[in-house]
Design a protein around this motif. Structure first.
Motif, mmCIF file in Angstrom:
data_model
loop_
_atom_site.group_PDB
_atom_site.id
_atom_site.type_symbol
_atom_site.label_atom_id
_atom_site.label_comp_id
_atom_site.label_asym_id
_atom_site.label_seq_id
_atom_site.Cartn_x
_atom_site.Cartn_y
_atom_site.Cartn_z
ATOM 1 N N GLN A 92 -4.020 -8.053 2.165
ATOM 2 C CA GLN A 92 -2.940 -9.029 2.186
ATOM 3 C C GLN A 92 -3.255 -10.201 1.263
ATOM 4 N N HIS A 93 -4.527 -10.482 0.968
ATOM 5 C CA HIS A 93 -4.880 -11.461 -0.057
ATOM 6 C C HIS A 93 -5.426 -10.660 -1.245
ATOM 7 N N ALA A 94 -4.618 -10.528 -2.310
ATOM 8 C CA ALA A 94 -4.947 -9.643 -3.422
ATOM 9 C C ALA A 94 -6.276 -10.026 -4.056
ATOM 10 N N GLU A 151 2.449 -15.844 -6.268
ATOM 11 C CA GLU A 151 1.887 -14.973 -5.227
ATOM 12 C C GLU A 151 2.560 -13.599 -5.255
ATOM 13 N N GLN A 155 0.746 -9.954 -5.890
ATOM 14 C CA GLN A 155 0.795 -8.851 -4.932
ATOM 15 C C GLN A 155 1.286 -7.568 -5.599
ATOM 16 N N PRO A 175 1.349 -6.805 2.930
ATOM 17 C CA PRO A 175 1.571 -7.112 1.520
ATOM 18 C C PRO A 175 2.555 -8.243 1.275
ATOM 19 N N THR A 176 3.353 -8.636 2.280
ATOM 20 C CA THR A 176 4.357 -9.690 2.058
ATOM 21 C C THR A 176 4.173 -10.848 3.017
ATOM 22 N N VAL A 187 8.596 -6.616 -3.490
ATOM 23 C CA VAL A 187 7.478 -5.776 -3.041
ATOM 24 C C VAL A 187 8.004 -4.575 -2.255
#
Length: 809
Positions: A92-94, A151, A155, A175-176, A187
């Motif tokens: 979730q945090h790329a 952001e 992603q 992912p969002t 996304v």
């Protein structure tokens, strides 16, 4: 298939007959620091599926993805991947390299060891890969540094990098979670395209609605265990919320509403003689029971068998007529005492003694008889038989009572048209309550509407919902509704709750009100604390249908409150994550802005202090000039920070006087560096009137706009400043440059700085906008082609309020 097991255990290889399976997890147990997070999880995903993973915080969703990706050692269990399948996890945090551009990040780790690609071929290859993923627009140009991406673009890049590696299994963890609505849609569109192209995807998300939009099926985790699956086509988000909060899916408001809709439709069109059997069949489906019997009350005080399901003929004959009281077994006791009679083990006790052996032959291990009442008293008894030992839950008893009410309605439909209308009103009330609580309304509005429907349906004087969370000394009222102008205070209803409601369980408490009234209070415990539903009527009789309606409403209210709390927790978590990202970004830009002038000042000062070099006067003057310019720049940055703090706290004050705007522009031009000063041209008409404003603050606006135009554009950019009168009496000045133009994501003046060659702290334009707004003016940004134009309109004269204040001073 290849098994991925803990390091200490041997890797087991198995041949799977079903080639369509991509990953299979069996008995997964894993955790952190010796504390298990997953407990015996089984999961199978087929090729091309998009499976959603839902659950509350701490349910083990991310841990499950890490186990499937081989990133976390298993305590027990086996993870099997199809031959040639690689699991790729996108967090979730790329995890991207901020100092590399898009192309370098996308191809990182895929470089040829002895034949590296040129820069041009690298970007060409990146463009082809992005075109295949239909991301050519979102991730162009490929030369953009990742550290400057939004952001959403980060992603998308992280997912694209995971896909181009060629995984057979793509794992997406929230992912969002930190994205807005528009970016979330981008996304989701990418994930949908990957699904359509046959990529197998597992996606974790707190957004249940999102999983229903993209997933083919949804697996629900609770406390590290799989508690069920939901089909997005035939299911409902309430089903996921019920499973995630520890309730049966059939107890969700959606399922109750569907059953009641179906039952009411069938009863409306069915022959009266078949209605009791339909009700019994629907109850058996709801409870998962195959053997049920329904007796109706006789004028002599006994019971007569009306219909039965799964009961052999010999027992039907024996139970054709049953006396009331002890001689009638559990059915007689239920009718005599007007309350459910539960026999958790038919082999124990005397209630079923004459039929004990026969029941045991039929694999009947337990029973419970629930009486239902009509308008004239006892209407009959419903008896449910189970093939397992144990007592029913309170919800099951309530459900049987509810269906018993439907049975009473069906029996009296032909005789009492008026009573039928009343019972239909009860049914409609239940439907309206459930529809209201499942509608996309704010929880306060939903509770008010549901309680209004309940008050009308049971003809009560008032109904309210109270809550008390852990640590609170007093319960709070969430909703209070009175009927027909009746006013009952929160304190009155809360006193009834304290006196009569039981907190130990979710059962309903009955209590008298006044001389001939009634009240119902239902306590609903939860992990947060305690909720209560209380309904009061000061006169009139209470029926079984009324109690069932109150309890059913209480269960629906409980699910609605739990769903609202889960949604608010997810929103707060997302807002906290976004806030932290913004703080980190601001500190990074601010440190850059502080470091640049400090580095220049230190470098020139060290140069002048070198003892082995003698500088001529011109060089010394140039060095000292640069030191002075950078010192002023550093001072302006500190002033910007102080001004921004004052603006945020609302303590900025204006010292107004009559100002010559041309002199203000000249003073601001003198504040910038000599090099920048030469690139700024100011045009002032002769008829420009003075304005009522704060000279120093307007000078600060000019300086910030000049600095923005000069520092964030190529070195040969020219800046034109035009001042002129405008209508109504005001003065307009424009700051226009012929630089690189306005970026696509610049939403308005003062909201953020430019994304160009140099980064800024992003305070100058924000402060300029606040100062202009404080003067009663406006600031806007326009395309100049080339470059951009800032347009500022300021009132030329004070308004009446300012004149009055000035005269009083």
């Amino acid at each position: 298939m290849v098994s991925l097991t803990p390091v200490a255990a041997p890797v087991e290889r198995r041949a799977i007959v079903d080639d369509d399976v991509v990953v299979r997890a069996t008995g997964l147990t894993a955790g952190y620091g010796g504390t298990p997070t997953l407990h015996g999880v089984d999961l199978e995903v087929r090729r091309g599926e998009l499976v959603g993973i839902a659950g509350e915080n701490g349910a083990g969703k991310s841990t499950l993805l890490r186990c499937l990706a081989g990133d976390l050692q298993l305590d027990e269990g086996v993870v099997e991947l199809a031959p040639g399948t690689r699991a790729e996890l996108a967090w979730q945090h790329a995890a991207l390299c901020d100092n590399l551009d898009i192309a370098e990040n996308l191809l990182l780790g895929r470089e040829h060891p002895w034949r590296p690609l040129s820069t041009a071929r690298t970007h060409l290859r990146t463009c082809r890969l992005l075109a295949e993923l239909e991301l050519g627009t979102e991730l162009r140009p490929t030369t953009d540094l990742v550290g400057q991406l939004s952001e959403a673009r980060r992603q998308l890049l992280a997912i694209a990098r995971s896909v181009v590696i060629g995984p057979g299994l793509l794992l997406l963890d929230e992912p969002t979670a930190t994205l807005g609505v528009a970016d979330t849609a981008r996304v989701e569109a990418l994930v949908g395209r990957l699904r359509d192209r046959g990529t197998t995807v597992l996606m974790v998300s707190h957004d249940i609605e999102q999983l229903f939009r993209v997933a083919g099926r949804i697996v629900v985790l609770r406390k590290g265990r799989v508690v069920g699956e939901v089909d997005p086509v035939s299911g409902h988000p309430d089903d996921v919320a019920a499973l995630a909060s520890g309730h049966e899916m059939d107890s969700s408001a959606h399922h109750q509403l569907s059953r009641l809709h179906a039952l009411s439709d069938r009863l409306a069109s069915a022959d009266p003689s078949s209605s009791p059997l339909l009700i019994l069949s629907a109850l058996g489906t709801a409870l998962g029971a195959e053997q049920l019997a329904m007796h109706v009350a006789t004028p002599e005080g006994g019971l007569r068998l009306l219909c039965a399901l799964g009961i052999p003929d010999d027992l039907r004959d024996a139970w054709e007529l049953v006396p009331g009281g002890v001689g009638g077994g559990p059915m007689g006791l239920a009718s005599a005492h007007a309350e459910p009679v539960v026999d958790p083990d038919v082999r124990v006790g005397t209630a079923w003694r004459p039929f004990r052996e026969r029941l045991w032959q039929l694999r009947i291990a337990s029973s419970w008889a629930v009486p239902f009442h009509g308008s004239e008293g006892l209407g009959g008894v419903i008896t449910v038989f189970r093939d397992r030992i144990g007592s029913p839950t309170r919800s099951e008893l309530d459900l049987a009572m509810l269906y018993g009410g439907y049975a009473a309605n069906a029996l009296e439909r032909d005789r009492l048209v008026g009573e039928l209308t009343s019972r239909n009103l009860v049914l409609e009330t239940i439907r309206e309550v459930l529809e209201t609580l499942t509608a996309p309304l704010p929880i306060a509005a939903a509770l008010d509407a549901a309680l209004g429907t309940l008050v009308q349906g049971v003809q009560a004087d008032a109904a309210a919902v109270f809550t008390r969370e852990h640590g609170e000394a007093r319960a709070r009222c969430l909703a209070l509704v009175g009927a027909g102008g009746t006013v009952m205070s929160e304190d009155e209803l809360l006193a009834m709750v304290r006196e009569h409601a039981r907190e130990a369980d979710g059962t309903m408490t009955r209590f008298p009100v006044g001389t001939g009234g009634w009240g119902r209070a239902v306590g609903m415990p939860g992990v947060h604390g305690m909720d209560w539903l209380v309904v009061v009527r000061r006169d009139g009789q209470v029926t079984a249908e009324t109690g069932a309606l109150v309890e059913d409403t209480a269960h629906s209210v409980r699910l609605a409150l739990e769903r609202d709390r889960a949604q608010r927790a997810a929103q707060e978590t997302g807002a906290l994550r976004r806030s932290r990202e913004l703080q980190r970004g601001f500190l990074a830009r601010l440190s850059h802005e502080l470091r640049t002038p400090l580095t220049a000042i230190g470098g020139y000062a060290d140069t002048l202090l070198q003892r082995d070099v003698v500088w001529d006067a011109a060089s010394q003057e140039r060095f000292l000039t640069r030191i002075a310019d950078e010192s002023r720049r550093l001072g302006r940055l500190v002033d910007d920070l102080l001004d921004h703090s004052a603006i945020e706290s609302g303590v900025m004050r204006l010292q107004r006087d009559w100002c010559d705007l041309a002199l203000v522009a000249d003073a601001a031009r003198a504040c910038v560096s000599e090099e920048a000063r030469e690139r700024i041209q100011v045009d002032v008409p002769r008829d420009l009137p003075p304005i009522w404003a704060d000279h120093d603050r307007l000078e600060q606006v000019f300086v910030n706009l000049f600095d923005n135009a000069v520092r964030h554009n190529p070195s040969r950019t020219r800046v034109r400043v035009g001042l002129r009168p405008a209508n109504p009496p005001c003065v307009r000045f424009e700051v226009c440059d012929d630089g690189v133009g306005k970026p696509a994501d610049l939403a308005g003046a003062g909201r953020r700085g430019r994304h160009s060659r140099t980064a800024g702290a992003g305070l100058g334009l924000s402060i300029a906008r606040a100062i202009v707004t404080a003067h009663g003016g406006r600031i806007a940004v326009e395309d100049a082609d080339p470059g951009i134009r800032f347009v500022v309109d300021l009132p030329a004269e004070p308004d009446d309020t300012e004149q009055t204040v000035e005269q009083d001073g």
